[in-house]
Motif scaffolding. Structure first.
Motif, short mmCIF file in Angstrom:
data_model
loop_
_atom_site.label_atom_id
_atom_site.label_comp_id
_atom_site.label_asym_id
_atom_site.label_seq_id
_atom_site.Cartn_x
_atom_site.Cartn_y
_atom_site.Cartn_z
N LEU A 80 -6.07 11.19 6.97
CA LEU A 80 -6.23 11.76 5.63
C LEU A 80 -4.90 12.07 4.95
N LYS A 81 -3.85 12.25 5.72
CA LYS A 81 -2.52 12.47 5.12
C LYS A 81 -2.05 11.22 4.38
N ASP A 82 -2.65 10.09 4.72
CA ASP A 82 -2.28 8.81 4.12
C ASP A 82 -3.33 8.35 3.10
N ILE A 83 -4.02 9.28 2.49
CA ILE A 83 -5.20 8.94 1.69
C ILE A 83 -4.89 7.96 0.55
N ASN A 84 -3.75 8.06 -0.08
CA ASN A 84 -3.44 7.11 -1.15
C ASN A 84 -3.23 5.70 -0.60
N GLN A 85 -2.61 5.59 0.57
CA GLN A 85 -2.47 4.29 1.20
C GLN A 85 -3.82 3.74 1.65
N VAL A 86 -4.70 4.63 2.13
CA VAL A 86 -6.05 4.22 2.51
C VAL A 86 -6.77 3.63 1.30
N ARG A 87 -6.68 4.32 0.18
CA ARG A 87 -7.34 3.84 -1.04
C ARG A 87 -6.77 2.50 -1.48
N ARG A 88 -5.46 2.34 -1.41
CA ARG A 88 -4.86 1.06 -1.80
C ARG A 88 -5.28 -0.06 -0.85
N LEU A 89 -5.36 0.25 0.44
CA LEU A 89 -5.80 -0.76 1.40
C LEU A 89 -7.23 -1.17 1.11
N ILE A 90 -8.08 -0.23 0.78
CA ILE A 90 -9.47 -0.54 0.43
C ILE A 90 -9.52 -1.50 -0.76
N VAL A 91 -8.77 -1.19 -1.81
CA VAL A 91 -8.76 -2.04 -3.00
C VAL A 91 -8.15 -3.40 -2.69
N LEU A 92 -7.09 -3.43 -1.90
CA LEU A 92 -6.45 -4.69 -1.52
C LEU A 92 -7.44 -5.59 -0.78
N CYS A 98 0.81 -1.23 0.00
CA CYS A 98 0.00 0.00 0.00
C CYS A 98 0.84 1.27 0.00
N GLY A 99 2.12 1.15 0.20
CA GLY A 99 3.00 2.31 0.21
C GLY A 99 3.71 2.53 -1.10
N THR A 100 3.38 1.72 -2.08
CA THR A 100 3.98 1.84 -3.41
C THR A 100 2.86 2.00 -4.43
N ALA A 101 3.23 2.18 -5.67
CA ALA A 101 2.23 2.40 -6.73
C ALA A 101 1.61 1.07 -7.17
N SER A 102 1.03 0.35 -6.22
CA SER A 102 0.34 -0.91 -6.52
C SER A 102 -1.13 -0.60 -6.79
#
Length: 137
Positions: A46-58, A17-21
């Motif tokens: 919210l500062k981690d919003i891209n990681q949040v989105r990746r975790l949701i998709v994962l 989730c911390g990479t462009a996966s």
């Protein structure tokens, strides 16, 4: 770190989730392994919003493929995403580039989108702990 004969793998939160996966990466993982260990999942804001989105998709992907998923996290599922905090002391708003995936200022979403989606993630994480899910997986 994988045991291919057992179709089991261990990943860190940062690796997935911390990479462009994205969804295609997560589908390949879900198709390759019966059991996934996801470790070092931090509490997110919210500062981690891209990681949040990746975790949701994962989690959506692992759930849809019935992958047994063991999550080692800093908090219980309902407390993993603190949408009302941005992460910095005293800040409670989304960062200026919230929702701006291309950094061009054209897409700014409502925080409620992530909150709603993460509620589904919490529900799935809870179900993935159930005997019914583990028996089917």
């Amino acid at each position: 770190r994988a045991v291919l004969g057992c179709r089991t793998a261990r990943f860190s939160f940062q690796e997935l989730c911390g990479t462009a996966s994205g969804a295609a990466d997560f589908m390949a993982i879900a198709k390759s392994f019966y059991t996934i260990f996801l470790e070092d999942v931090p509490q997110l804001t919210l500062k981690d919003i891209n990681q949040v989105r990746r975790l949701i998709v994962l989690i959506d992907t692992l759930y849809e493929y019935n992958v047994k998923t063991i999550v080692l996290a800093a908090a219980e599922p309902p407390q993993l995403f603190q949408a009302h905090k941005s992460g910095a002391a005293g800040e409670e708003d989304a960062p200026k580039n919230h929702g701006d995936l291309l950094d061009d200022g054209k897409y700014v979403t409502n925080v409620h989108d992530e909150v709603f989606a993460f509620d589904r993630t919490v529900s799935r994480l809870m179900e993935m702990q159930s005997k019914a899910y583990l028996g089917a997986a």
